[in-house]
Design a protein around this motif. Structure first.
Motif, short mmCIF file in Angstrom:
data_model
loop_
_atom_site.label_atom_id
_atom_site.label_comp_id
_atom_site.label_asym_id
_atom_site.label_seq_id
_atom_site.Cartn_x
_atom_site.Cartn_y
_atom_site.Cartn_z
N LYS A 2 38.15 43.68 28.65
CA LYS A 2 38.16 44.45 29.89
C LYS A 2 39.60 44.57 30.41
O LYS A 2 40.43 43.69 30.19
N THR A 4 40.65 44.18 33.35
CA THR A 4 40.99 43.06 34.25
C THR A 4 41.33 41.80 33.47
O THR A 4 42.13 40.98 33.94
N ASP A 5 40.78 41.64 32.27
CA ASP A 5 41.14 40.51 31.41
C ASP A 5 42.60 40.64 30.94
O ASP A 5 43.32 39.65 30.85
N ILE A 7 44.97 42.19 32.57
CA ILE A 7 45.81 41.91 33.74
C ILE A 7 45.88 40.40 34.00
O ILE A 7 46.97 39.85 34.24
N ALA A 8 44.76 39.72 33.92
CA ALA A 8 44.75 38.26 34.10
C ALA A 8 45.62 37.59 33.05
O ALA A 8 46.35 36.64 33.35
N VAL A 119 41.81 39.10 40.75
CA VAL A 119 41.77 39.97 39.57
C VAL A 119 40.44 39.84 38.83
O VAL A 119 39.86 40.84 38.39
N ARG A 120 39.93 38.63 38.70
CA ARG A 120 38.66 38.43 37.98
C ARG A 120 37.47 39.03 38.71
O ARG A 120 36.43 39.28 38.10
N LEU A 122 37.58 42.02 40.08
CA LEU A 122 37.74 43.47 40.06
C LEU A 122 36.93 44.10 38.94
O LEU A 122 36.66 43.47 37.93
N THR A 123 36.61 45.37 39.15
CA THR A 123 36.02 46.19 38.09
C THR A 123 37.07 47.20 37.66
O THR A 123 38.08 47.40 38.36
N ASP A 126 37.83 49.67 40.33
CA ASP A 126 38.69 49.19 41.43
C ASP A 126 40.16 49.49 41.17
O ASP A 126 40.94 49.67 42.11
N LEU A 127 40.55 49.55 39.91
CA LEU A 127 41.95 49.76 39.57
C LEU A 127 42.45 51.14 39.96
O LEU A 127 43.66 51.35 40.08
N GLY A 142 45.77 49.42 40.04
CA GLY A 142 46.17 49.13 38.67
C GLY A 142 47.68 49.22 38.49
O GLY A 142 48.29 48.35 37.86
#
Length: 172
Positions: A2, A4-5, A7-8, A119-120, A122-123, A126-127, A142
């Motif tokens: 994902k 968001t993964d 980004i994390a 961040v975790r 978020l969908t 959302d970005l 994002g």
């Protein structure tokens, strides 16, 4: 994977470099400057953490860890409480000093954890949310997150470089 993964993971890489730059270093090297106009490791890590805290708090519509966690008081800097280091003169940067690396990493880790929690949650949709209308085009969440990662990695790399220079100078 994902978005968001990804980004994390980017924020996790910042944490690795920050810890490598700070862990085990005596205060005199954390606060040292390779010349009077240069930034110290302390300033670089404090600044990247303040920017991450400031930008993520605004995006998440929450208060900054700097205030809610009592970090402003613990650091006791002779700067306005809202200062992030952006636009600091060499003199102002020189006032950012710590009593220990643990203080610096404590604040960084608190912001890092708050960042990952945000961040975790978020969908991918959302970005696309606009978080800053002050730019043309407006900045989405994002883009803001990638911008913070890029800026933080640059400063963390600078801190690692400064550590190397200072340690080589000490070993000579």
């Amino acid at each position: 994977m994902k978005a968001t993964d990804v980004i994390a993971d980017g924020f996790g890489r910042i944490r690795e470099v920050v810890h490598e730059a700070v862990d085990g270093l005596p205060v005199e090297l954390l606060d040292a400057r390779v010349d009077p106009g240069a930034n110290s490791i302390t300033w670089l890590v404090w600044h990247l953490t303040r920017i991450q805290d400031d930008h993520l708090a605004a995006a998440a519509v929450r208060e900054q860890v700097w205030q809610t966690g009592g970090w402003a008081d613990r650091f006791g800097l002779p700067l306005p409480a809202a200062s992030t280091g952006y636009g600091h003169s060499a003199r102002q940067a020189g006032t950012v000093r710590v009593d220990s690396g643990e203080l610096l990493l404590g604040y960084f880790d608190a912001v890092h954890e708050q960042t990952l929690d945000f961040v975790r949650g978020l969908t991918a949709a959302d970005l696309d949310r606009v978080v800053d209308e002050g730019w043309d085009p407006p900045v989405t969440l994002g883009v803001r997150l990638v911008s913070v990662i890029a800026d933080d990695l640059q400063h963390a790399g600078q801190a690692a470089y400064v550590r190397g220079v200072l340690e080589r100078g000490r070993d000579s």
